[in-house]
Motif scaffolding. Structure first.
Motif, PDB file in Angstrom:
ATOM      1  N   LEU A   1       0.835  -1.202   0.000  1.00 59.85           N
ATOM      2  CA  LEU A   1       0.000   0.000   0.000  1.00 59.85           C
ATOM      3  C   LEU A   1       0.869   1.250   0.000  1.00 59.85           C
ATOM      4  O   LEU A   1       0.650   2.182  -0.773  1.00 59.85           O
ATOM      5  CB  LEU A   1      -0.887  -0.030   1.245  1.00 59.85           C
ATOM      6  N   ARG A   2       1.895   1.248   0.837  1.00 62.80           N
ATOM      7  CA  ARG A   2       2.776   2.407   0.893  1.00 62.80           C
ATOM      8  C   ARG A   2       3.491   2.589  -0.442  1.00 62.80           C
ATOM      9  O   ARG A   2       3.572   3.687  -0.981  1.00 62.80           O
ATOM     10  CB  ARG A   2       3.801   2.223   2.003  1.00 62.80           C
TER      11      ARG A   2
ATOM     12  N   VAL B   1       0.670   3.524  -3.231  1.00 57.22           N
ATOM     13  CA  VAL B   1      -0.223   4.659  -3.016  1.00 57.22           C
ATOM     14  C   VAL B   1       0.549   5.881  -2.545  1.00 57.22           C
ATOM     15  O   VAL B   1       0.369   6.978  -3.054  1.00 57.22           O
ATOM     16  CB  VAL B   1      -1.344   4.301  -2.026  1.00 57.22           C
ATOM     17  N   LEU B   2       1.437   5.710  -1.563  1.00 51.95           N
ATOM     18  CA  LEU B   2       2.131   6.883  -1.031  1.00 51.95           C
ATOM     19  C   LEU B   2       3.360   7.239  -1.841  1.00 51.95           C
ATOM     20  O   LEU B   2       3.673   8.396  -2.045  1.00 51.95           O
ATOM     21  CB  LEU B   2       2.513   6.648   0.430  1.00 51.95           C
TER      22      LEU B   2
ATOM     23  N   MET C   1      -7.006   3.814  -4.806  1.00 52.14           N
ATOM     24  CA  MET C   1      -8.079   3.772  -3.808  1.00 52.14           C
ATOM     25  C   MET C   1      -8.644   2.352  -3.660  1.00 52.14           C
ATOM     26  O   MET C   1      -9.107   1.974  -2.592  1.00 52.14           O
ATOM     27  CB  MET C   1      -9.195   4.755  -4.170  1.00 52.14           C
TER      28      MET C   1
END
Lengths: 290, 320
Positions: free
Chosen positions: B258-259, B262-263, B288
């Motif tokens: 996720l990091r 997404v980040l 998302m």
């Protein structure tokens, strides 16, 4: 006596010794020039050299300053937020409404920081929801998520969003313990809502507030890791805190002994702060945790 | 600000559709309490409604974006309901391999980890909850001392390295096998079990293990469920240990993936794949969708958690 009881305790006990207390001894490397290739035992002793180095390290100074400023902001804003919310919730008469709101405000506590920051990024990031609206209306986009100047208040706001609801639990539990007859007597004596808050409610939960403050002071130099690690893109000058400093110096740069020394100073400082805060609380409020 | 006064707020019915009472109950307002002035009721309702919306709308937005089509996303602005909902983003990430593997890793870690944690926590809690065991007070201090002194990042890392557990999933489970906090809660509950029941089982010749397994555990289902859920949520969310001990990115659990995507904005073409030759859905919706799949398990267990901690299982135990 039933010897079998010790068999129940043994696995957990061994776990505590190996994974909790043994690493505490590993902090001896703070007094050595530890090299990962020759091991803890063979590495030469250097006395207090690593601790002297801390004092002259400019990056440490930045990390310490950031940590203290953020902790100050947390104490000022993130600490009272759950108390205020708890008082508000406590004043609701309708149990169903109260429980409905509780179940909504507790929720963010159970999400990881990665998810929380991903959500904030989506709302306030460079091409996030807010900036899209601004652009569509012909305004300049604003830099919120990647702005070193406002990083500290931002991270405090994120903390409040994530944990203020959860923090109400302990205050709400304490509020239910207050004797309702006190309020009744106060009303007969003509005390209004405000006076009842000042003279009954707050004194009634004083011991919980003091307890939480003491614990808080003990972890003063520990403001968290993930939220800073994940948002370090904003620049170390603004976002480096002691936890991330120890991680990057030690694990990433291999400066093990120096990083361990920083960790040790922090742990000792935390212990001293807990005892000092406890002493003060006993002296001035007649409350304490031990 | 908030006062000890009480009120019957009438919040926005759309938000409180679930919470609003179906039929009017007799007011639980204490007889001594004065009626709340209208302005205060309004003020409180507005403040609470704003707080609740601040907590709920971001989730709604994330889910809405993940189901949105190109057109919706390009339009920008406030997306709370996708105008032309599509599953394209989910199809892409579930065909892509990386997110699926990360989910499998996280699910596996959560199941095995929680089981191991429950075994270590309940056995030790039982041992420490039995009265009259010599030395058990000192052993309890071993548990409580751990709450005051943490070992620190560097020595913990070196220990895992010495044990040869770097890049091993065991490194994500073993260092967190027992939480002193959870252990104290379970021990407190065991201490309050009816002693006569345990004594009579002993007289009938039941071994310590049988008493633990056949009497103590079944009687403690509620507290065990809540502790297990707390452990499970913590493992699902764990990030720090994974970043510390897993250098091999192919082993990463969902939080790290996720990091990364997404980040840090790694190229989603690696994480997503469309089986056909259709173009990849927009990056925003893919991101998302990853956030949503990492959040959904928490949302699923949340009502169960909620049920127990509002009943005071935890706060009752903490007091003890």
């Amino acid at each position: 006596m039933n010897r079998a009881v010790y068999l129940f305790i043994l696995p957990g006990f061994l776990w505590y010794v190996v994974f909790h207390y043994l690493p505490i001894l590993g902090n001896v490397i703070a007094f050595k020039d530890y090299s990962i290739f020759i091991g803890i035992r063979e590495s030469p002793w250097v006395g207090l050299q690593n601790f002297r180095d801390i004092l002259t390290d400019p990056a440490f100074e930045v990390a310490l300053r950031n940590t203290l400023i953020i902790e100050g902001l947390q104490l000022l804003f993130a600490f009272p937020a759950p108390l205020a919310l708890a008082l508000l919730l406590n004043s609701l008469i309708n149990e169903r409404v109260k429980r409905g709101i509780q179940s909504v405000v507790y929720l963010p506590h159970f999400l990881s920081w990665v998810i929380v920051i991903a959500i904030w990024q989506q709302l306030f990031g460079g091409d996030g929801f807010l900036n899209q609206i601004l652009l569509n209306r012909g305004f300049e986009p604003v830099n919120i998520m990647n702005n070193p100047d406002i990083f500290k208040p931002l991270v405090v706001l994120q903390t409040i969003w994530k944990d203020a609801g959860w923090g109400t639990i302990i205050f709400l539990a304490a509020l239910t313990k207050i004797d309702a007859q006190l309020y009744e007597a106060a009303v007969i004596d003509g005390a209004g809502g405000w006076r009842r808050l000042i003279n009954i409610t707050l004194p009634g939960i004083r011991s919980v507030i003091v307890l939480l403050l003491i614990l808080r002071l003990g972890s003063m130099l520990t403001v968290g890791f993930e939220q800073y690690f994940l948002q370090r893109g904003v620049g170390a000058e603004a976002a480096e805190v002691l936890d991330t400093f120890v991680y990057f110096r030690g694990v990433v740069n291999g400066d093990w002994s120096f990083a361990a020394a920083v960790g040790l100073v922090r742990a000792i400082f935390g212990a001293v702060m807990i005892f000092a805060a406890n002493w003060l609380a006993k002296r001035f409020f007649d409350e304490g945790i031990f | 600000m908030a006062t000890a006064e009480t009120t019957n707020p009438r919040p926005d019915p759309a938000v409180f559709a679930d919470a609003a009472p179906r039929r009017r109950r007799p007011s639980s307002r204490p007889p001594w309490m004065e009626e709340t002035p209208v302005w205060l009721t309004v003020l409180k309702s507005v403040v609470l409604a704003v707080i609740v919306l601040m907590m709920l709308l971001p989730f709604l937005h994330v889910f809405a974006v993940s189901f949105s089509s190109y057109k919706d996303v390009l339009g920008g602005g406030l997306i709370l309901f996708p105008r032309s909902p599509t599953l394209a983003a989910y199809e892409a990430i579930f065909n892509g391999g990386i997110v699926v593997r990360a989910l499998q890793v996280s699910i596996g870690l959560t199941l095995f980890g929680t089981l191991a944690q429950m075994i270590f926590t309940t056995t030790m809690a039982w041992g420490l909850s039995r009265p009259g065991v010599p030395g058990s007070r000192a052993l309890l201090f071993v548990v409580l001392g751990a709450l005051l002194i943490a070992p620190g990042i560097i020595p913990s890392y070196l220990l895992i390295k010495e044990l040869g557990l770097l890049n091993n999933y065991a490194a994500l489970i073993v260092p967190g096998l027992i939480s002193s906090f959870n252990l104290v809660i379970v021990r407190q509950f065991f201490m309050n079990l009816p002693q006569e029941l345990i004594d009579s089982a002993r007289i009938d010749g039941a071994s310590e293990w049988r008493v633990f397994w056949n009497i103590a555990l079944p009687l403690s289902k509620a507290v065990l469920a809540v502790v297990a859920l707390f452990y499970a949520v913590a493992i699902w969310n764990s990030f720090f240990n994974a970043i510390l001990y897993l250098q091999d990115s192919t082993k990463w659990p969902i939080q790290l993936v996720l990091r990364q995507y997404v980040l840090q904005g790694s190229d989603l073409a690696n994480a997503a794949d469309t089986a056909s030759n259709q173009p990849l859905p927009p990056a925003k919706t893919l991101q998302m969708a990853i956030v949503a799949v990492a959040t959904v398990p928490i949302l699923i267990v949340y009502p169960f958690l909620q049920k127990y901690f509002t009943r005071g299982v935890l706060t009752g135990a903490i007091k003890g």
